[in-house]
Write an enzyme that holds these catalytic residues in place. Structure first.
Site, PDB file in Angstrom:
ATOM      1  N   GLU A  43       0.907  -1.219  -0.099  1.00 17.02           N
ATOM      2  CA  GLU A  43      -0.036   0.062  -0.148  1.00 17.02           C
ATOM      3  C   GLU A  43       0.762   1.230  -0.005  1.00 17.02           C
ATOM      4  OE1 GLU A  43      -3.838   1.498   2.555  1.00 17.02           O
ATOM      5  OE2 GLU A  43      -2.254   0.594   3.542  1.00 17.02           O
ATOM      6  N   LYS A 115     -10.350   0.374  -1.595  1.00 19.08           N
ATOM      7  CA  LYS A 115     -10.575   0.087  -0.201  1.00 19.08           C
ATOM      8  C   LYS A 115     -11.789   0.327   0.257  1.00 19.08           C
ATOM      9  CE  LYS A 115      -7.348   0.506   3.920  1.00 19.08           C
ATOM     10  NZ  LYS A 115      -6.284   1.437   4.170  1.00 19.08           N
ATOM     11  N   CYS A 158      -4.635  -3.461   3.582  1.00 23.97           N
ATOM     12  CA  CYS A 158      -4.111  -3.083   5.020  1.00 23.97           C
ATOM     13  C   CYS A 158      -5.351  -3.406   5.792  1.00 23.97           C
ATOM     14  CB  CYS A 158      -3.794  -1.598   4.791  1.00 23.97           C
ATOM     15  SG  CYS A 158      -2.676  -1.330   6.306  1.00 23.97           S
TER      16      CYS A 158
END
Length: 272
Positions: A43, A115, A158
């Site tokens: 990321e 995300k 993440c």
């Protein structure tokens, strides 16, 4: 699906797009030299700096990161995941999607994920993170890309790793390999990073490929490192430690099948 080597790249990205892409290129070349056919970048691989600076440069970052990934994949004839970079939201100038894309050796985009879980957290070390201040949350579940040679690959980014329902969805779609590219904070990473990755691998009997950021990225922003590849039994096959580098391990379909025979938990689900 065949046996092959995968690589989880570890970087210390900073607020310097060109420098970050140059560093990423060196690490991709290193991974290819070691035989990796599937490579993941972390990321924020292209830019890691203050949220306001990221948004100000988002259009440039998006264009250059996208071109970089396609160029690297074509040059080295490998499949590459760009683990997260800002892509501007049309019509909303102060927002971007935190976007991961998977690109094949022809430079073609295979899968894209925005995300969905944003990191809005007051960390006990005194740092406050408000990802939603500049990032628009995605609304779609992650895609699965099915490859005859690499297996079925699921995407995430993440903070998603704390939400097991997302990975259960991917495993129900038949995932063999789960990407978890991250910029995990140093404070939370020391206690949670490894155990969360192992949990996601074990409960879904999948391989985990987790590229990572490490060290001091900018100002008071420190990341945990320890990019990892974990097998479906939860065994850590490779750990990049705390320095920039590459974690490389074999993705083996026979091992995948063996674990799923030994622990057929996915077949025993009671609740969907």
């Amino acid at each position: 699906m065949k046996s092959y080597l995968a690589a989880a790249i570890q970087m210390t990205s900073q607020p310097d797009l060109e420098k970050n892409l140059a560093a990423a290129e060196e690490l991709i070349e290193l991974a290819v030299g070691k035989g990796a056919e599937l490579i993941g970048l972390p990321e924020n691989f292209a830019f890691m700096g203050a949220e306001t600076d990221k948004i100000a440069q988002a259009e440039t970052i998006a264009l250059k990161a996208d071109k970089f990934l396609r160029t690297m994949a074509q040059r080295f004839q490998v499949t590459i995941l760009g683990g997260g970079f800002p892509v501007p939201v049309t019509g909303i100038p102060d927002k971007a999607y935190n976007t991961a894309i998977l690109v094949d050796g022809n430079g073609a985009e295979l899968a894209r994920y925005q995300k969905v879980h944003l990191f809005d957290v007051n960390v006990p070390d005194g740092n406050t993170y408000q990802e939603s201040s500049t990032v628009m949350a995605g609304i779609d579940l992650p895609p699965i890309y099915g490859s005859d040679s690499l297996g079925k690959i699921g995407l995430s980014i993440c903070y998603d790793v704390r939400f097991p329902e997302l990975y259960r969805y991917l495993s129900r779609q038949g995932a063999d390999v789960l990407f978890v590219p991250a910029a995990f904070t140093a404070f939370t990473g020391k206690d949670h990073w490894k155990v969360l990755l192992q949990a996601r691998a074990i409960e879904n009997t999948c391989y985990i490929i987790a590229p990572a950021q490490t060290g001091n990225n900018y100002e008071r922003r420190y990341t945990h490192g320890h990019a990892m590849i974990i097998d479906p039994w939860g065994v850590v096959l490779a750990d990049a430690g705390e320095e920039a580098g590459v974690a490389i391990a074999e993705i083996n379909p026979q091992r995948l099948q063996q674990v799923r025979r030994q622990m057929p938990s996915l077949q025993h689900r009671v609740f969907v």
